[in-house]
Design an enzyme around this catalytic site. Structure first.
Site, mmCIF file in Angstrom:
data_model
loop_
_atom_site.group_PDB
_atom_site.id
_atom_site.type_symbol
_atom_site.label_atom_id
_atom_site.label_comp_id
_atom_site.label_asym_id
_atom_site.label_seq_id
_atom_site.Cartn_x
_atom_site.Cartn_y
_atom_site.Cartn_z
ATOM 1 C CE1 TYR A 141 -3.313 -2.669 0.475
ATOM 2 C CE2 TYR A 141 -4.670 -0.823 1.210
ATOM 3 C CZ TYR A 141 -4.641 -1.970 0.794
ATOM 4 O OH TYR A 141 -5.834 -2.468 0.625
ATOM 5 C CE LYS A 191 1.768 -17.652 -3.324
ATOM 6 N NZ LYS A 191 0.956 -18.950 -3.456
ATOM 7 C CG ASP A 223 -2.142 -19.935 -1.972
ATOM 8 O OD1 ASP A 223 -1.485 -20.242 -0.717
ATOM 9 O OD2 ASP A 223 -1.763 -20.673 -2.897
ATOM 10 C CG ASP A 247 -8.117 -4.853 1.859
ATOM 11 O OD1 ASP A 247 -8.969 -4.228 2.349
ATOM 12 O OD2 ASP A 247 -8.120 -4.653 0.457
ATOM 13 C CG ASP A 251 -13.709 -7.067 1.968
ATOM 14 O OD1 ASP A 251 -13.394 -6.604 2.855
ATOM 15 O OD2 ASP A 251 -14.162 -6.599 1.073
HETATM 16 C C1 IPM Z 1 -10.261 -1.469 3.930
HETATM 17 C C2 IPM Z 1 -10.528 -0.893 2.929
HETATM 18 C C3 IPM Z 1 -9.552 0.216 2.701
HETATM 19 C C4 IPM Z 1 -8.013 -0.406 2.346
HETATM 20 C C5 IPM Z 1 -9.825 1.152 1.168
HETATM 21 C C6 IPM Z 1 -11.178 1.841 1.093
HETATM 22 C C7 IPM Z 1 -8.476 1.779 0.935
HETATM 23 O O1 IPM Z 1 -10.946 -1.619 1.659
HETATM 24 O O2 IPM Z 1 -10.009 -0.806 5.058
HETATM 25 O O3 IPM Z 1 -10.270 -2.603 4.322
HETATM 26 O O4 IPM Z 1 -7.843 -1.307 1.326
HETATM 27 O O5 IPM Z 1 -7.586 -0.579 3.395
HETATM 28 MG MG MG Z 2 -11.270 -3.699 2.615
#
Ligand code: IPM
Ligand code: MG
Length: 360
Positions: A141, A191, A223, A247, A251
């Site tokens: 990042y 990884k 993975d 990140d 999710d």
């Molecule tokens: C998160 C989001 C952020 C990230 C984005 C909005 C920059 O996806 O906090 O998970 O990738 O960190």
């Molecule tokens: Mg995110």
């Protein structure tokens, strides 16, 4: 206690969910006799509109002055083709870096009341209770060199995944300490079969593990971890990983929790002179422009983030626990937003916030 908090609602549903988290903070302040001092600032797309930059200096000053920062979400589709420095997300990366919040704690729990909201079979999701510790101020990042250059067939893009030993050490220690206070298991995700960056990560994590003989450490390739998260989520206690892997995996965690709207997060950096953590608190979900302004976003991730703020930035464990129990009570009552697929008509964002306040 004086609670001086900067609120950054941001974009899309960020405004709506933060409003409910603030409502809950007012309720806590009233019940436990704290004085709330709230300031509001600009971050993300709204900041670009009003000031021309996603992370105005004024916001940085306010965040550095406040005891803690509560954030909503950033991101608006109108900036999808904007240059990198004029994207709402740049504001979020900017504030994380400015506050030095290197460890992003993302707890994932499958609440009993939400098992049917998860697309996974109940017996798989049931009992899930882990926390992802995502490194937040390094890795791909932020790494340089980065950028797009050249033209035509010579056009190329570069990003660099960079970690230094101290960056890995500090986030690893944070994760091991958390594991000590949980079930004593830490899974480091990398990884390392491909990336040198991950080879250093694994080596340093193993070294740090010697300081924590009471924590059982194992390693998973990212993975495989993505697969294990849905095959056997109960095996996880603390997951430690670098920025981008964290990140993505968080999710995936949302599927276990029933909805991404449920997930809170706390981003912690160094300690203040008082011993409290420097913290930025934000739900894991994004700005969801498709449902913004309709009073239907789930505010529980934001409310959970407010609970984390009370706990980590102010040491208010009792208050934080009360908020979390209130959230659970509201889930059990079935008065929840559409993403949680209630059997009756869905509640609005505001109604859920009010219900949490009533349950406190
Ligand atoms: C998160 C989001 C952020 C990230 C984005 C909005 C920059 O996806 O906090 O998970 O990738 O960190
Ligand atoms: Mg995110």
């Amino acid at each position: 206690m004086n609670l001086s908090i900067l609120v950054l609602p941001g974009d899309g549903i960020g405004t709506e969910v933060t409003c409910e988290a603030v409502r809950v903070l007012h309720r806590v302040a009233e019940k436990w006799n704290h004085t709330l001092r709230l300031t509001e600032g600009l971050l993300g797309g709204v900041a670009i509109h009003k000031t021309g930059t996603p992370f105005p200096d004024q916001t940085e000053r306010l965040a550095l002055d406040a005891d803690a920062t509560l954030m909503g979400a950033v991101g608006l589709p109108e900036f999808d083709n904007a240059p990198p420095h004029l994207r709402p997300e740049k504001g979020l990366l900017g504030i994380r870096r400015a506050l030095g919040v290197y460890a992003n704690l993302r707890p994932v729990r499958a609440y009993q009341a939400l098992l049917d909201a998860s697309p996974l079979k109940n017996h798989l999701a049931e009992g899930t209770d882990f926390i992802i510790v995502r490194e937040l101020t390094g890795g791909i990042y932020y790494g340089v060199p980065r950028g797009i250059s050249g033209e035509g067939a010579g056009e190329r893009a570069v990003n660099s995944m960079v970690y230094t030993r101290p960056e890995i050490e500090r986030v690893a220690r944070m994760a091991f300490r958390l594991a000590q206070n949980r079930r004593g298991k830490l899974t480091s995700v990398d990884k390392s079969n491909v990336l040198e960056n991950s080879q250093l990560w694994r080596k340093v994590v193993i070294e740090i593990s010697r300081e924590f003989p009471d924590v059982a450490l194992d390693h998973l390739l990212v993975d495989n971890c993505a697969m294990q998260l849905v095959l056997n989520p109960k095996r996880f206690d603390v997951i430690l990983t670098e920025n981008m892997f964290g990140d993505i995996l968080s999710d995936e965690g949302a599927v276990l929790a029933g909805s991404i709207g449920m997930l809170p997060s706390a981003s912690l950096g160094g300690r203040k002179p008082s011993g409290a953590w420097v913290g930025l608190y934000e739900p894991v979900h994004g700005s969801a422009p498709d449902i913004a302004g309709q009073n239907k976003a789930n505010p529980l991730g934001a409310i959970g983030s407010a609970a984390a703020l009370l706990e980590y930035s102010f040491g208010l464990k009792e208050e934080a626990a009360a908020v979390n129990s209130a959230v659970e009570a509201v889930l059990n009552s079935g008065r929840v937003t559409a993403d949680l697929r209630p059997s009756g008509p869905p509640a609005t964002t505001t109604q859920v916030g009010q219900a949490v306040c009533e349950a406190i």
